[in-house]
Scaffold this active site. Structure first.
Site, short mmCIF file in Angstrom:
data_model
loop_
_atom_site.label_atom_id
_atom_site.label_comp_id
_atom_site.label_asym_id
_atom_site.label_seq_id
_atom_site.Cartn_x
_atom_site.Cartn_y
_atom_site.Cartn_z
N LEU A 109 -45.55 -40.72 -9.64
CA LEU A 109 -45.22 -39.29 -9.53
C LEU A 109 -44.79 -39.17 -7.93
O LEU A 109 -43.64 -38.76 -7.51
CB LEU A 109 -46.45 -38.24 -9.77
CG LEU A 109 -45.87 -36.89 -9.62
CD1 LEU A 109 -44.72 -36.40 -10.24
CD2 LEU A 109 -47.21 -36.05 -9.96
N TYR A 110 -45.58 -39.50 -7.06
CA TYR A 110 -45.21 -39.36 -5.75
C TYR A 110 -44.09 -40.31 -5.44
O TYR A 110 -43.21 -39.93 -4.42
CB TYR A 110 -46.55 -39.97 -4.85
CG TYR A 110 -46.15 -39.99 -3.28
CD1 TYR A 110 -45.85 -38.84 -2.55
CD2 TYR A 110 -46.77 -41.11 -2.75
CE1 TYR A 110 -45.37 -38.93 -0.98
CE2 TYR A 110 -46.35 -41.30 -1.27
CZ TYR A 110 -45.83 -40.06 -0.46
OH TYR A 110 -45.75 -40.37 0.96
#
Length: 202
Positions: A109-110
């Site tokens: 996600l990051y």
């Protein structure tokens, strides 16, 4: 930080902002312009980096990460870059991460949000470069900051995977940002500068 800068004879002001959407990004940019007039340098440094598995990620978590890491920089640039272009000069430095360059367990996600910022950087370089605005990326590796203190030993373990073998100090990342923002990088457009202890090399 503001007081430290002032104590050394510099000029600094702090503007608080809850950055989460277009309105908050544009509001901050407009307040900055109202305070200093022309904004010559924008550093998109605000970000969040939750780690965890895909199956445990909630939609609110997903939206929050992309709002701060992608949407806010997008609209800060939308608000400030046209003014820079009209003046014929300006610099934008976006802050990415080494995990935007390769797959890392629990960091999808990051990493993907920062990978989007890297592509935006290249697009903005093509869009605004011909008008005198340079747009580049600094891609840090593990860095010992107040924000990463929550990682504990995991920060050192991640840093151990790099040739440097230890986390960066904040100044080491800041020096790279200052370089890209300065005239010393006058012929650098759309570049990704890794400041990751050599992780991208291995």
């Amino acid at each position: 930080m503001v007081e430290e800068i002032r104590a050394q004879g510099g000029q600094a002001d702090f503007l608080a902002a809850d950055l989460r959407d277009e309105a908050s990004a544009r509001d901050l940019a407009r307040r900055a312009k109202g305070l200093v007039g022309e904004v010559d340098v924008l550093v998109n440094n605000a970000g969040m980096f939750p780690f965890g598995s895909t199956e445990e990620t909630t939609e609110p978590d997903f939206d929050a990460v992309y709002a701060l890491n992608v949407k806010v920089p997008y609209f800060l640039v939308a608000e400030l870059a046209p003014d820079m272009a009209r003046r014929g000069h300006g610099t934008i430095v976006n802050i990415s991460t080494m995990v935007a360059e390769y797959g890392a367990n629990g960091m999808g996600l990051y990493g993907s949000s920062k990978a989007a910022l890297v592509l935006l950087t290249k697009s903005w370089a093509a869009e605004y470069g011909p008008k005198g605005v340079r747009v580049n990326v600094v891609s840090p590796g593990p860095t010992r900051t107040e924000g990463t203190a929550v990682m504990g030993d995991a920060l050192d373990q991640l840093a151990a995977t790099t040739p440097a073998g230890h986390p960066a100090a904040p100044r080491e990342i800041a020096d790279a940002i200052v370089f890209l923002a300065s005239d010393r990088a006058s012929f650098v457009h759309g570049a990704v500068l890794p400041v990751d202890g050599g992780r991208i090399a291995v």
